[in-house]
Design an enzyme around this catalytic site. Structure first.
Site, PDB file in Angstrom:
ATOM      1  N   TYR A   1       0.819  -1.221   0.000  1.00 41.35           N
ATOM      2  CA  TYR A   1       0.000   0.000   0.000  1.00 41.35           C
ATOM      3  C   TYR A   1       0.852   1.271   0.000  1.00 41.35           C
ATOM      4  O   TYR A   1       0.720   2.105  -0.895  1.00 41.35           O
ATOM      5  CB  TYR A   1      -0.984  -0.043   1.175  1.00 41.35           C
ATOM      6  CG  TYR A   1      -1.921   1.137   1.226  1.00 41.35           C
ATOM      7  CD1 TYR A   1      -2.871   1.334   0.217  1.00 41.35           C
ATOM      8  CD2 TYR A   1      -1.858   2.063   2.257  1.00 41.35           C
ATOM      9  CE1 TYR A   1      -3.728   2.425   0.249  1.00 41.35           C
ATOM     10  CE2 TYR A   1      -2.726   3.151   2.294  1.00 41.35           C
ATOM     11  CZ  TYR A   1      -3.655   3.326   1.291  1.00 41.35           C
ATOM     12  OH  TYR A   1      -4.495   4.407   1.324  1.00 41.35           O
TER      13      TYR A   1
ATOM     14  N   LYS B   1       1.461   4.257  -2.900  1.00 40.90           N
ATOM     15  CA  LYS B   1       1.194   5.682  -2.681  1.00 40.90           C
ATOM     16  C   LYS B   1       2.453   6.529  -2.881  1.00 40.90           C
ATOM     17  O   LYS B   1       2.371   7.692  -3.268  1.00 40.90           O
ATOM     18  CB  LYS B   1       0.570   5.900  -1.302  1.00 40.90           C
ATOM     19  CG  LYS B   1      -0.819   5.253  -1.152  1.00 40.90           C
ATOM     20  CD  LYS B   1      -1.835   5.787  -2.168  1.00 40.90           C
ATOM     21  CE  LYS B   1      -3.236   5.265  -1.927  1.00 40.90           C
ATOM     22  NZ  LYS B   1      -4.226   5.790  -2.890  1.00 40.90           N
TER      23      LYS B   1
END
Ligand code: NAD
Length: 250
Positions: free
Chosen positions: A158, A162
Protein backbone atom coordinates in the site's frame (compact mmCIF):
# COMPACT_ATOMS: atom_id res chain seq x y z
CA UNK A 1 -18.64 27.61 -2.74
CA UNK A 2 -21.79 27.16 -4.81
CA UNK A 3 -20.38 28.22 -8.17
CA UNK A 4 -16.73 27.38 -7.66
CA UNK A 5 -16.86 24.69 -10.38
CA UNK A 6 -19.71 26.05 -12.48
CA UNK A 7 -19.38 25.00 -16.13
CA UNK A 8 -16.79 22.33 -15.32
CA UNK A 9 -17.04 18.64 -16.12
CA UNK A 10 -15.48 16.31 -13.55
CA UNK A 11 -14.76 12.58 -13.36
CA UNK A 12 -14.27 10.93 -9.97
CA UNK A 13 -12.92 7.37 -9.84
CA UNK A 14 -13.91 5.32 -6.82
CA UNK A 15 -16.91 7.64 -6.52
CA UNK A 16 -19.34 5.09 -5.16
CA UNK A 17 -18.51 5.43 -1.47
CA UNK A 18 -16.14 6.86 1.13
CA UNK A 19 -13.86 9.70 0.10
CA UNK A 20 -14.85 9.45 -3.58
CA UNK A 21 -18.56 9.80 -2.83
CA UNK A 22 -17.82 12.89 -0.71
CA UNK A 23 -15.83 14.38 -3.61
CA UNK A 24 -18.72 13.67 -6.01
CA UNK A 25 -21.13 15.46 -3.69
CA UNK A 26 -18.76 18.39 -3.17
CA UNK A 27 -18.25 18.83 -6.91
CA UNK A 28 -22.00 18.69 -7.56
CA UNK A 29 -22.65 21.31 -4.87
CA UNK A 30 -19.98 23.50 -6.50
CA UNK A 31 -21.85 23.34 -9.83
CA UNK A 32 -19.86 20.77 -11.82
CA UNK A 33 -21.34 18.15 -14.10
CA UNK A 34 -19.99 15.09 -12.32
CA UNK A 35 -19.37 11.56 -13.54
CA UNK A 36 -18.79 8.97 -10.87
CA UNK A 37 -16.85 5.81 -11.70
CA UNK A 38 -17.45 2.55 -9.91
CA UNK A 39 -15.86 -0.85 -10.29
CA UNK A 40 -19.18 -2.54 -11.18
CA UNK A 41 -22.48 -1.48 -12.76
CA UNK A 42 -24.42 -2.53 -9.67
CA UNK A 43 -22.45 -0.41 -7.18
CA UNK A 44 -22.11 2.52 -9.59
CA UNK A 45 -25.86 2.75 -10.28
CA UNK A 46 -26.67 2.32 -6.59
CA UNK A 47 -24.38 5.26 -5.75
CA UNK A 48 -25.95 7.24 -8.59
CA UNK A 49 -29.45 6.69 -7.16
CA UNK A 50 -28.23 7.77 -3.73
CA UNK A 51 -26.60 10.98 -4.93
CA UNK A 52 -29.64 11.86 -7.07
CA UNK A 53 -31.85 11.47 -3.99
CA UNK A 54 -29.53 13.73 -1.97
CA UNK A 55 -28.99 16.30 -4.77
CA UNK A 56 -32.12 16.21 -6.98
CA UNK A 57 -30.89 18.97 -9.33
CA UNK A 58 -27.50 17.37 -9.91
CA UNK A 59 -26.14 16.78 -13.37
CA UNK A 60 -24.53 13.47 -12.59
CA UNK A 61 -24.04 10.08 -14.22
CA UNK A 62 -22.26 6.83 -13.50
CA UNK A 63 -19.78 4.79 -15.54
CA UNK A 64 -17.80 1.64 -14.71
CA UNK A 65 -14.88 1.17 -17.14
CA UNK A 66 -11.98 -1.09 -16.17
CA UNK A 67 -9.68 1.67 -14.90
CA UNK A 68 -6.46 -0.05 -15.90
CA UNK A 69 -7.62 -0.78 -19.46
CA UNK A 70 -6.52 2.02 -21.77
CA UNK A 71 -9.10 1.41 -24.51
CA UNK A 72 -12.05 1.22 -22.13
CA UNK A 73 -11.03 4.34 -20.21
CA UNK A 74 -10.24 6.35 -23.37
CA UNK A 75 -13.59 5.43 -24.92
CA UNK A 76 -15.49 6.35 -21.73
CA UNK A 77 -13.70 9.70 -21.34
CA UNK A 78 -14.19 10.57 -25.04
CA UNK A 79 -17.92 9.91 -24.67
CA UNK A 80 -18.02 12.34 -21.75
CA UNK A 81 -16.18 14.98 -23.75
CA UNK A 82 -18.56 14.49 -26.70
CA UNK A 83 -21.67 14.65 -24.50
CA UNK A 84 -20.72 17.58 -22.24
CA UNK A 85 -18.17 19.46 -24.40
CA UNK A 86 -15.13 19.05 -22.13
CA UNK A 87 -13.44 17.05 -19.40
CA UNK A 88 -11.97 19.59 -16.97
CA UNK A 89 -11.26 17.70 -13.76
CA UNK A 90 -10.11 14.15 -13.08
CA UNK A 91 -10.07 12.95 -9.47
CA UNK A 92 -8.02 9.75 -9.49
CA UNK A 93 -9.35 8.42 -6.20
CA UNK A 94 -10.12 4.69 -6.59
CA UNK A 95 -7.81 2.59 -4.48
CA UNK A 96 -7.50 -0.45 -2.29
CA UNK A 97 -5.54 -0.98 0.89
CA UNK A 98 -3.75 -4.01 2.36
CA UNK A 99 -2.04 -4.54 5.68
CA UNK A 100 -0.70 -8.07 5.07
CA UNK A 101 2.69 -8.80 6.71
CA UNK A 102 5.54 -9.32 4.23
CA UNK A 103 5.90 -13.09 4.64
CA UNK A 104 2.15 -13.66 4.16
CA UNK A 105 1.88 -11.51 1.04
CA UNK A 106 0.64 -13.32 -2.07
CA UNK A 107 2.24 -12.10 -5.29
CA UNK A 108 -1.17 -11.67 -6.92
CA UNK A 109 -2.29 -9.41 -4.06
CA UNK A 110 0.81 -7.26 -4.48
CA UNK A 111 0.14 -7.05 -8.23
CA UNK A 112 -3.53 -6.18 -7.64
CA UNK A 113 -2.67 -3.21 -5.46
CA UNK A 114 -0.20 -1.90 -8.02
CA UNK A 115 -2.78 -2.35 -10.77
CA UNK A 116 -5.54 -0.27 -9.18
CA UNK A 117 -3.47 2.16 -7.09
CA UNK A 118 -0.83 2.97 -9.72
CA UNK A 119 -1.57 1.66 -13.21
CA UNK A 120 -5.15 2.93 -13.18
CA UNK A 121 -3.88 6.43 -12.33
CA UNK A 122 -1.47 6.33 -15.23
CA UNK A 123 -4.15 5.05 -17.63
CA UNK A 124 -6.82 7.53 -16.50
CA UNK A 125 -4.39 10.47 -16.40
CA UNK A 126 -3.19 9.71 -19.89
CA UNK A 127 -6.71 9.47 -21.32
CA UNK A 128 -7.86 12.67 -19.56
CA UNK A 129 -4.68 14.60 -20.38
CA UNK A 130 -5.14 13.84 -24.07
CA UNK A 131 -8.53 15.59 -23.95
CA UNK A 132 -7.31 18.38 -21.64
CA UNK A 133 -4.36 19.10 -23.90
CA UNK A 134 -6.65 19.52 -26.90
CA UNK A 135 -9.09 21.76 -25.02
CA UNK A 136 -6.34 23.98 -23.55
CA UNK A 137 -6.14 22.84 -19.93
CA UNK A 138 -7.49 20.87 -17.01
CA UNK A 139 -6.85 19.59 -13.51
CA UNK A 140 -5.83 16.13 -12.31
CA UNK A 141 -5.89 15.29 -8.60
CA UNK A 142 -4.66 11.99 -7.20
CA UNK A 143 -5.52 10.44 -3.86
CA UNK A 144 -2.26 9.64 -2.14
CA UNK A 145 -1.99 8.90 1.59
CA UNK A 146 -0.10 10.07 4.63
CA UNK A 147 1.73 6.71 4.47
CA UNK A 148 3.34 7.95 1.24
CA UNK A 149 5.87 9.86 3.32
CA UNK A 150 7.23 7.29 5.80
CA UNK A 151 5.63 3.96 4.89
CA UNK A 152 3.72 1.77 7.36
CA UNK A 153 4.64 -1.10 9.66
CA UNK A 154 2.77 -3.84 7.79
CA UNK A 155 1.31 -4.16 4.31
CA UNK A 156 4.22 -2.77 2.29
CA UNK A 157 2.31 -2.83 -1.02
CA UNK A 158 0.00 0.00 0.00
CA UNK A 159 2.61 2.64 0.91
CA UNK A 160 4.70 1.50 -2.05
CA UNK A 161 1.76 2.30 -4.33
CA UNK A 162 1.19 5.68 -2.68
CA UNK A 163 4.88 6.67 -2.99
CA UNK A 164 4.37 5.95 -6.70
CA UNK A 165 1.26 8.15 -6.73
CA UNK A 166 3.42 11.03 -5.47
CA UNK A 167 6.02 10.27 -8.13
CA UNK A 168 3.41 10.23 -10.87
CA UNK A 169 1.91 13.46 -9.53
CA UNK A 170 5.19 15.34 -9.48
CA UNK A 171 6.36 14.00 -12.84
CA UNK A 172 3.10 14.68 -14.66
CA UNK A 173 2.86 18.17 -13.16
CA UNK A 174 6.19 18.93 -14.83
CA UNK A 175 5.36 17.21 -18.11
CA UNK A 176 1.82 18.58 -18.50
CA UNK A 177 2.31 22.14 -17.22
CA UNK A 178 3.02 23.33 -20.74
CA UNK A 179 -0.54 22.30 -21.68
CA UNK A 180 -2.04 24.24 -18.75
CA UNK A 181 -2.84 21.00 -16.94
CA UNK A 182 -2.30 21.15 -13.18
CA UNK A 183 -1.53 17.90 -11.36
CA UNK A 184 -1.68 17.62 -7.56
CA UNK A 185 -2.28 14.98 -4.91
CA UNK A 186 -4.14 14.96 -1.63
CA UNK A 187 -2.60 12.78 1.10
CA UNK A 188 -5.32 11.90 3.62
CA UNK A 189 -4.65 10.62 7.08
CA UNK A 190 -6.91 7.99 8.63
CA UNK A 191 -10.39 8.74 7.31
CA UNK A 192 -13.71 7.26 8.42
CA UNK A 193 -14.57 5.00 5.41
CA UNK A 194 -15.06 1.28 4.68
CA UNK A 195 -11.32 1.03 4.02
CA UNK A 196 -10.60 1.85 7.64
CA UNK A 197 -13.54 -0.14 9.02
CA UNK A 198 -11.78 -3.38 7.99
CA UNK A 199 -8.50 -2.54 9.73
CA UNK A 200 -7.87 -4.02 13.18
CA UNK A 201 -8.51 -1.73 16.13
CA UNK A 202 -4.98 -2.26 17.42
CA UNK A 203 -3.69 -0.68 14.20
CA UNK A 204 -6.11 2.30 14.19
CA UNK A 205 -6.31 3.35 17.85
CA UNK A 206 -2.60 4.21 18.31
CA UNK A 207 -2.76 6.28 15.11
CA UNK A 208 -5.77 8.25 16.36
CA UNK A 209 -4.09 8.84 19.74
CA UNK A 210 -1.21 10.46 17.85
CA UNK A 211 -3.31 12.85 15.77
CA UNK A 212 -2.77 16.38 17.11
CA UNK A 213 -6.24 17.47 16.00
CA UNK A 214 -7.57 14.59 18.12
CA UNK A 215 -9.82 12.82 15.65
CA UNK A 216 -9.98 10.80 12.46
CA UNK A 217 -10.78 12.69 9.23
CA UNK A 218 -14.29 12.63 7.83
CA UNK A 219 -14.58 12.05 4.06
CA UNK A 220 -15.80 15.65 3.70
CA UNK A 221 -12.51 16.96 5.18
CA UNK A 222 -10.70 15.31 2.29
CA UNK A 223 -13.29 16.35 -0.31
CA UNK A 224 -12.81 20.00 0.70
CA UNK A 225 -9.15 19.76 -0.29
CA UNK A 226 -10.16 18.27 -3.64
CA UNK A 227 -12.60 21.12 -4.19
CA UNK A 228 -9.96 23.75 -3.48
CA UNK A 229 -7.32 22.13 -5.71
CA UNK A 230 -9.87 21.62 -8.50
CA UNK A 231 -10.93 25.25 -8.49
CA UNK A 232 -9.33 28.38 -9.90
CA UNK A 233 -8.43 29.35 -6.31
CA UNK A 234 -5.53 26.93 -6.82
CA UNK A 235 -4.65 28.26 -10.28
CA UNK A 236 -0.89 28.39 -9.58
CA UNK A 237 -0.63 25.20 -7.54
CA UNK A 238 0.74 22.18 -9.36
CA UNK A 239 3.01 19.34 -8.28
CA UNK A 240 1.89 19.60 -4.66
CA UNK A 241 1.22 16.68 -2.31
CA UNK A 242 -1.19 18.18 0.24
CA UNK A 243 -1.40 16.32 3.57
CA UNK A 244 -4.91 16.44 5.04
CA UNK A 245 -4.15 14.55 8.20
CA UNK A 246 -4.74 16.68 11.29
CA UNK A 247 -1.01 17.43 11.68
CA UNK A 248 -0.15 13.77 12.22
CA UNK A 249 3.36 12.61 11.33
CA UNK A 250 3.60 8.86 10.77
P1 NAD B 1 -13.36 2.84 0.10
O1 NAD B 1 -12.97 1.42 0.19
O2 NAD B 1 -14.49 3.35 0.91
O3 NAD B 1 -13.61 3.26 -1.42
C1 NAD B 1 -12.75 2.83 -2.44
C2 NAD B 1 -13.34 3.20 -3.77
O4 NAD B 1 -12.44 2.70 -4.79
C3 NAD B 1 -14.70 2.58 -4.01
O5 NAD B 1 -15.52 3.50 -4.69
C4 NAD B 1 -14.39 1.39 -4.92
O6 NAD B 1 -15.43 1.07 -5.80
C5 NAD B 1 -13.19 1.91 -5.70
N1 NAD B 1 -12.40 0.79 -6.22
C6 NAD B 1 -11.74 -0.14 -5.50
N2 NAD B 1 -11.20 -1.06 -6.34
C7 NAD B 1 -11.54 -0.69 -7.60
C8 NAD B 1 -11.29 -1.21 -8.89
N3 NAD B 1 -10.58 -2.34 -9.07
N4 NAD B 1 -11.79 -0.56 -9.96
C9 NAD B 1 -12.51 0.56 -9.81
N5 NAD B 1 -12.78 1.13 -8.61
C10 NAD B 1 -12.29 0.50 -7.53
O7 NAD B 1 -12.03 3.63 0.45
P2 NAD B 1 -11.71 5.16 0.75
O8 NAD B 1 -11.17 5.21 2.12
O9 NAD B 1 -12.81 6.06 0.34
O10 NAD B 1 -10.46 5.32 -0.24
C11 NAD B 1 -10.44 6.19 -1.33
C12 NAD B 1 -8.99 6.58 -1.61
O11 NAD B 1 -8.46 7.22 -0.45
C13 NAD B 1 -8.07 5.39 -1.89
O12 NAD B 1 -7.18 5.73 -2.92
C14 NAD B 1 -7.32 5.23 -0.58
O13 NAD B 1 -6.06 4.63 -0.77
C15 NAD B 1 -7.22 6.65 -0.13
N6 NAD B 1 -6.97 6.84 1.31
C16 NAD B 1 -7.86 6.43 2.24
C17 NAD B 1 -7.59 6.64 3.58
C18 NAD B 1 -8.53 6.23 4.67
O14 NAD B 1 -8.13 6.27 5.84
N7 NAD B 1 -9.77 5.86 4.37
C19 NAD B 1 -6.39 7.27 3.96
C20 NAD B 1 -5.50 7.66 2.98
C21 NAD B 1 -5.80 7.45 1.65
Amino acid sequence: MENLLKGKVAVVTGGTRGIGYAIVKKYIEAGAVTILCGSREETATKALDKIKAECPDARVEAIWPNLSNRDEVSAAFMQIKEKYGSLDILANNAGISQNTPLFDYKDEDFEKILDINIKALYVCSRAAAQIMKEQGGGVIINTSSIVSFNGQGSGCGYPTSKFAVNGLTKSLSRELGRYNIRVNAVAPGVTRTDMVAVLPDEMIQPIIRNIPLGRMAEPEDIANAFLFLSSDLASYISGAILPVAGAVVI
